[in-house]
Design a protein around this motif. Structure first.
Motif, PDB file in Angstrom:
ATOM      1  N   SER A  77       6.856  -9.563  12.200  1.00  0.00           N
ATOM      2  CA  SER A  77       6.065  -9.281  11.004  1.00  0.00           C
ATOM      3  C   SER A  77       5.829  -7.788  10.844  1.00  0.00           C
ATOM      4  O   SER A  77       5.821  -7.265   9.719  1.00  0.00           O
TER       5      SER A  77
ATOM      6  N   GLY B 154       6.729  -5.645   7.612  1.00  0.00           N
ATOM      7  CA  GLY B 154       5.722  -4.850   6.934  1.00  0.00           C
ATOM      8  C   GLY B 154       6.169  -3.414   6.739  1.00  0.00           C
ATOM      9  O   GLY B 154       6.002  -2.827   5.663  1.00  0.00           O
ATOM     10  N   THR B 155       6.755  -2.826   7.789  1.00  0.00           N
ATOM     11  CA  THR B 155       7.267  -1.457   7.691  1.00  0.00           C
ATOM     12  C   THR B 155       8.386  -1.369   6.665  1.00  0.00           C
ATOM     13  O   THR B 155       8.462  -0.418   5.873  1.00  0.00           O
TER      14      THR B 155
ATOM     15  N   LEU C 174       8.780  -3.276   4.035  1.00  0.00           N
ATOM     16  CA  LEU C 174       8.194  -3.389   2.703  1.00  0.00           C
ATOM     17  C   LEU C 174       7.601  -2.054   2.253  1.00  0.00           C
ATOM     18  O   LEU C 174       7.791  -1.633   1.100  1.00  0.00           O
ATOM     19  N   LEU C 175       6.901  -1.376   3.141  1.00  0.00           N
ATOM     20  CA  LEU C 175       6.324  -0.078   2.789  1.00  0.00           C
ATOM     21  C   LEU C 175       7.419   0.909   2.386  1.00  0.00           C
ATOM     22  O   LEU C 175       7.263   1.659   1.412  1.00  0.00           O
TER      23      LEU C 175
ATOM     24  N   ILE D 224       7.116 -11.317   5.862  1.00  0.00           N
ATOM     25  CA  ILE D 224       5.685 -11.147   6.124  1.00  0.00           C
ATOM     26  C   ILE D 224       4.960 -12.482   5.993  1.00  0.00           C
ATOM     27  O   ILE D 224       4.058 -12.799   6.775  1.00  0.00           O
TER      28      ILE D 224
ATOM     29  N   VAL E 235      -0.959  -7.964   9.907  1.00  0.00           N
ATOM     30  CA  VAL E 235       0.073  -7.355   9.062  1.00  0.00           C
ATOM     31  C   VAL E 235      -0.251  -7.591   7.595  1.00  0.00           C
ATOM     32  O   VAL E 235      -0.042  -6.705   6.751  1.00  0.00           O
ATOM     33  N   TRP E 236      -0.769  -8.760   7.254  1.00  0.00           N
ATOM     34  CA  TRP E 236      -1.193  -8.997   5.879  1.00  0.00           C
ATOM     35  C   TRP E 236      -2.256  -7.981   5.463  1.00  0.00           C
ATOM     36  O   TRP E 236      -2.158  -7.364   4.408  1.00  0.00           O
TER      37      TRP E 236
ATOM     38  N   THR F 163      -0.806  -4.359   5.335  1.00  0.00           N
ATOM     39  CA  THR F 163       0.065  -4.151   4.178  1.00  0.00           C
ATOM     40  C   THR F 163      -0.740  -4.010   2.898  1.00  0.00           C
ATOM     41  O   THR F 163      -0.509  -3.100   2.092  1.00  0.00           O
TER      42      THR F 163
ATOM     43  N   SER G 274      -2.907  -0.639   3.041  1.00  0.00           N
ATOM     44  CA  SER G 274      -2.098   0.579   2.952  1.00  0.00           C
ATOM     45  C   SER G 274      -1.482   0.736   1.559  1.00  0.00           C
ATOM     46  O   SER G 274      -1.484   1.832   0.993  1.00  0.00           O
ATOM     47  N   LEU G 275      -0.976  -0.358   0.992  1.00  0.00           N
ATOM     48  CA  LEU G 275      -0.410  -0.280  -0.352  1.00  0.00           C
ATOM     49  C   LEU G 275      -1.495  -0.065  -1.400  1.00  0.00           C
ATOM     50  O   LEU G 275      -1.283   0.646  -2.396  1.00  0.00           O
TER      51      LEU G 275
ATOM     52  N   PHE H 146      -1.200   1.710   7.695  1.00  0.00           N
ATOM     53  CA  PHE H 146      -0.701   0.415   8.181  1.00  0.00           C
ATOM     54  C   PHE H 146      -0.701   0.367   9.705  1.00  0.00           C
ATOM     55  O   PHE H 146      -1.177  -0.596  10.319  1.00  0.00           O
TER      56      PHE H 146
END
Length: 444
Positions: free
Chosen positions: A168, A172-173, A175-176, A210, A218-219, A222, A225-226, A400
């Motif tokens: 996960s 997550g990384t 996705l960022l 994710i 991680v949820w 994410t 951070s976003l 994150f």
């Protein structure tokens, strides 16, 4: 040589061609094969670390002192803790100080050196890392379980990468990065249609990964951070292009996000809802300050181990208990059940593990490293050497990373060290490029 011809020499740093070939080759092997091949990539990691460090020490004049001082401080902290432990609790100490445990955080020196200050090289490297990871999830995951079929059916999947928390983290990384570099990837130019198609596919895969990893940290990491990144990005857009342009981009982002939420909600809604609500009672108990008799659920194990760790930290707050500190907490704390100590040997919190092992000195050393990296990123971006989208990625990744390492000690495992060194190396190489360009007038 082929590598030196294709590899961007933007900064013009010195090093023999044969050493550059070794360094770049080991960097690419390490980056692509570390996730799918595991221990097979270890020789490449070792070759990368030593080739880059040697080259940096010889030719990195003018910007090697700060980071080498930080490396020296981390080594000194481990030595102090080890020597002190030998006299206080020798029965629990290793025969050697195991300096590599924290020194591996500095493999980014070699990554940054062989990237040669180049944005092109950095993006290529990060693309190679993402490709290696995605190929692992589709072609090297266990055939009978823990794969995409398992995950999309509602079960938790880890794709054979240690456990679901670590896979996960990779998703997550990814996705960022896809969000941060979306404009660059989708901009007009050759093969725009193909680039946009691949970006959309990768975005869907990252979101699905994710979701099926079912890792709450991680949820949270994410989303936060976003969310913060969107606020910062929105501020820049408003200042440069006005509120109308920001609202246009925001509406497109929210529409795409809503569509994806609906798609995944239909297929995974029950499983995700169950995961979110699974430990609500335990979380409520902790938030209310009721810290006695916390059940040993997933959240409860973390909270109980943190309470135990605080007791050990209080006894030796300055220099800690040595490299085995985290396992000592779980194994030697009288009130922790034996079945748990046999199953779990770490604290699910990287910064608390550092404090237990190396005391406040260790926390300060790691904190100094983080501050130096953040300052280096800021200076490179402010000077115009680092692109804005890369600085944006560095910022949201830092948020994150700080969040998820509070709930799982990623940097204590190869997975976290890998991501740390690849990402930090890409940021720091731009800072060194800026420093190198500052030195040119003095040399001339």
């Amino acid at each position: 040589m082929m590598v030196t011809n294709k590899w961007d020499e933007g900064a013009g740093w010195k090093s023999p061609g044969w050493l550059l070939l070794i360094g770049v080759a080991s960097l690419m092997v390490y980056t692509f094969f570390n996730i799918p091949a595991g221990d097979i990539a270890k020789p490449a990691e070792t070759l990368l670390a030593f080739s880059g460090l040697i080259a940096f020490c010889i030719w990195g004049k003018g910007f090697r002192r700060p980071v080498l001082l930080l490396l020296g401080a981390v080594v000194a902290v481990q030595l102090i803790s080890w020597w002190a432990g030998l006299s206080h609790h020798p029965q629990w100490m290793d025969s050697s100080p195991r300096l590599a445990l924290l020194a591996k955080l500095f493999i980014f020196i070699s990554v940054a050196w062989w990237l040669r200050g180049s944005t092109r090289n950095t993006l290529l490297l990060w693309g190679v890392a993402a490709t290696g990871f995605l190929l692992t999830t589709f072609f090297l995951a266990p055939p009978n379980d823990e794969n995409w079929i398992t995950g999309l059916s509602g079960e938790r999947a880890d794709f054979g990468i240690r456990n679901a928390q670590h896979s996960s983290m990779f998703f997550g990384t990814l996705l960022l990065g896809l969000v941060a570099f979306s404009k660059r990837i989708c901009q007009p130019g050759s093969h725009q249609g193909m680039r946009i198609t691949l970006w959309v596919m990768a975005l869907i895969i990252a979101l699905a990964g994710i979701a099926v990893g079912q890792t709450r940290a991680v949820w949270i990491g994410t989303i936060v951070s976003l969310g913060l990144g969107l606020l910062v990005w929105g501020g820049f857009v408003v200042m440069r292009r006005g509120v109308r342009q920001f609202l246009k981009y925001l509406s497109m982002f929210l529409a795409a996000l809503a569509l994806l939420v609906v798609v995944f909600g239909v297929g995974l809604g029950d499983a995700l809802e169950k995961r979110v609500n699974k430990e609500s009672d335990v979380i409520t108990q902790v938030l209310n300050g009721e810290l006695t008799q916390i059940p040993y659920t997933s959240v409860g194990i973390r909270v109980n181990s943190w309470i135990a760790a605080s007791e050990w930290i209080a006894e030796r707050p300055l220099i800690g208990w040595g490299a085995k500190g985290k396992s000592l907490v779980m194994r030697e704390t009288a009130w922790i059940p034996s079945w748990l100590s046999e199953k779990v040997g770490h604290l699910h919190n990287y910064f608390m593990e550092i404090w237990v092992a190396y005391g406040l000195l260790g926390v300060l050393a790691i904190g100094a490293l983080m501050i130096w990296i953040g300052r280096a990123t800021w200076l490179a971006w402010r000077a115009g050497v680092m692109p804005s989208d890369m600085a944006f990625f560095g910022m949201i990744f830092f948020i994150f990373w700080m969040i998820i390492n509070q709930f799982e000690s990623y940097e204590s495992f190869w997975t976290g060290l890998y991501i740390h060194n690849i990402v930090v190396g890409g940021l720091v190489t731009h800072y060194w490029r800026w420093r190198h360009e500052q030195q040119k007038p003095l040399e001339n």
